[in-house]
Design a protein around this motif. Structure first.
Motif, PDB file in Angstrom:
ATOM      1  N   VAL A   1       0.834  -1.199   0.000  1.00 56.56           N
ATOM      2  CA  VAL A   1       0.000   0.000   0.000  1.00 56.56           C
ATOM      3  C   VAL A   1       0.871   1.252   0.000  1.00 56.56           C
ATOM      4  CG1 VAL A   1      -1.607   1.380   1.380  1.00 56.56           C
ATOM      5  CG2 VAL A   1      -2.004  -1.076   1.083  1.00 56.56           C
ATOM      6  N   GLU A   2       1.901   1.255   0.831  1.00 56.35           N
ATOM      7  CA  GLU A   2       2.791   2.415   0.915  1.00 56.35           C
ATOM      8  C   GLU A   2       3.492   2.673  -0.414  1.00 56.35           C
ATOM      9  OE1 GLU A   2       5.373   1.617   4.167  1.00 56.35           O
ATOM     10  OE2 GLU A   2       3.826   1.954   5.693  1.00 56.35           O
ATOM     11  N   LYS A   3       3.898   1.606  -1.098  1.00 55.39           N
ATOM     12  CA  LYS A   3       4.570   1.757  -2.382  1.00 55.39           C
ATOM     13  C   LYS A   3       3.627   2.330  -3.430  1.00 55.39           C
ATOM     14  CE  LYS A   3       7.271  -0.796  -5.821  1.00 55.39           C
ATOM     15  NZ  LYS A   3       7.844  -2.125  -6.179  1.00 55.39           N
ATOM     16  N   ILE A   4       2.390   1.806  -3.482  1.00 55.55           N
ATOM     17  CA  ILE A   4       1.409   2.304  -4.443  1.00 55.55           C
ATOM     18  C   ILE A   4       1.125   3.784  -4.193  1.00 55.55           C
ATOM     19  CG2 ILE A   4      -1.006   2.146  -5.198  1.00 55.55           C
ATOM     20  CD1 ILE A   4      -0.880  -0.848  -4.564  1.00 55.55           C
ATOM     21  N   CYS A   5       0.923   4.128  -2.935  1.00 56.66           N
ATOM     22  CA  CYS A   5       0.595   5.515  -2.590  1.00 56.66           C
ATOM     23  C   CYS A   5       1.751   6.457  -2.915  1.00 56.66           C
ATOM     24  CB  CYS A   5       0.239   5.616  -1.111  1.00 56.66           C
ATOM     25  SG  CYS A   5      -1.329   4.809  -0.691  1.00 56.66           S
ATOM     26  N   LYS A   6       2.969   6.034  -2.612  1.00 47.73           N
ATOM     27  CA  LYS A   6       4.140   6.866  -2.887  1.00 47.73           C
ATOM     28  C   LYS A   6       4.332   7.062  -4.390  1.00 47.73           C
ATOM     29  CE  LYS A   6       9.129   7.178  -2.076  1.00 47.73           C
ATOM     30  NZ  LYS A   6      10.320   6.517  -1.460  1.00 47.73           N
ATOM     31  N   ASN A   7       4.185   5.981  -5.154  1.00 50.18           N
ATOM     32  CA  ASN A   7       4.399   6.064  -6.600  1.00 50.18           C
ATOM     33  C   ASN A   7       3.354   6.914  -7.298  1.00 50.18           C
ATOM     34  OD1 ASN A   7       6.630   4.423  -6.344  1.00 50.18           O
ATOM     35  ND2 ASN A   7       5.593   2.565  -7.035  1.00 50.18           N
ATOM     36  N   ASN A   8       2.167   7.010  -6.696  1.00 43.06           N
ATOM     37  CA  ASN A   8       1.064   7.710  -7.355  1.00 43.06           C
ATOM     38  C   ASN A   8       0.605   8.965  -6.608  1.00 43.06           C
ATOM     39  OD1 ASN A   8       0.215   5.719  -9.662  1.00 43.06           O
ATOM     40  ND2 ASN A   8       0.514   4.434  -7.862  1.00 43.06           N
ATOM     41  N   ASN A   9       1.359   9.337  -5.575  1.00 41.58           N
ATOM     42  CA  ASN A   9       1.083  10.554  -4.815  1.00 41.58           C
ATOM     43  C   ASN A   9      -0.366  10.589  -4.310  1.00 41.58           C
ATOM     44  OD1 ASN A   9       1.800  13.025  -3.659  1.00 41.58           O
ATOM     45  ND2 ASN A   9       1.079  14.193  -5.436  1.00 41.58           N
TER      46      ASN A   9
END
Length: 205
Positions: free
Chosen positions: A148-156
């Motif tokens: 979840v953290e990776k998805i959120c970081k990559n997509n702001n």
């Protein structure tokens, strides 16, 4: 031990580097040879039952019959160390006082062969069953905090926004004929494409 709901296994694996595992090293540093003896007996109890045990005081006392010199309080600290280092699944222990892990369940599943036909009906089962639909896969992603953290970081975006997208994404997957997935990688490819393009990728060729 707790009432058996599964078939126990006749043997379980201990690799030659078992005590070099960082999780077991941490146990040894904190609890010494008593910790080493205790973890072997815990695995014995788990595999005898199938793939998990409920960590109750009664079960603790039964186990301690085979571990002279270890008191209840010490055994509880040993278990807590194993959970802290995620030798056992932390969430199941904190919510249900159950000791198991994905590695334990993988061995159990391999030992059962074709006799294990419906993993989803097994209590405290951690290994994902496939194929799974888009809604089930999205829920698995939401439970995986690093993912979840990776998805959120990559997509702001933030996790709240990601959760709100679930219903829309699932509907579009069904409409596009992509509502069944055999592994997480293929699902993530579709989800990442959808987030970037606001549409489900079309079939190639």
């Amino acid at each position: 031990m707790n009432k058996i709901q599964t078939t126990g296994v006749k043997e379980f694996p201990i690799s030659i580097d078992f005590f070099d595992n960082p999780k077991i090293c941490a146990l040894t540093v904190e609890h010494g040879i008593k910790g080493q003896a205790a973890v072997i007996m815990l695995l014995y109890a788990i595999y005898r039952n199938g793939y998990y045990i409920e960590w109750t005081q009664d079960n603790c006392v039964v186990l301690l019959k085979e571990l002279p010199g270890i008191k209840i309080a010490k055994m509880q600290k040993i278990v807590e160390t194993l959970v802290e280092w995620e030798f056992f699944d932390r969430e199941l222990f904190e919510k249900h006082q159950v000791l198991t892990s994905r590695d334990i369940q993988k061995h159990y599943k391999a030992s059962q062969d074709e006799n294990l036909s419906n993993e989803g009906a097994l209590p405290y089962w951690l290994i994902e069953s496939y194929p799974a639909n888009a809604s089930e896969m999205f829920d698995r992603v939401l439970k995986d905090q690093p993912k979840v953290e990776k998805i959120c970081k990559n997509n702001n975006i933030d996790s709240t926004e990601l959760k709100r997208w679930k219903e829309m994404f699932v509907i579009e997957c069904k409409e596009a004929g992509k509502d069944s997935y055999n592994d997480m990688d293929s699902f993530m490819n579709v989800l990442n494409y959808w987030i970037l393009n606001v549409q489900i990728p079309k079939e190639q060729g």
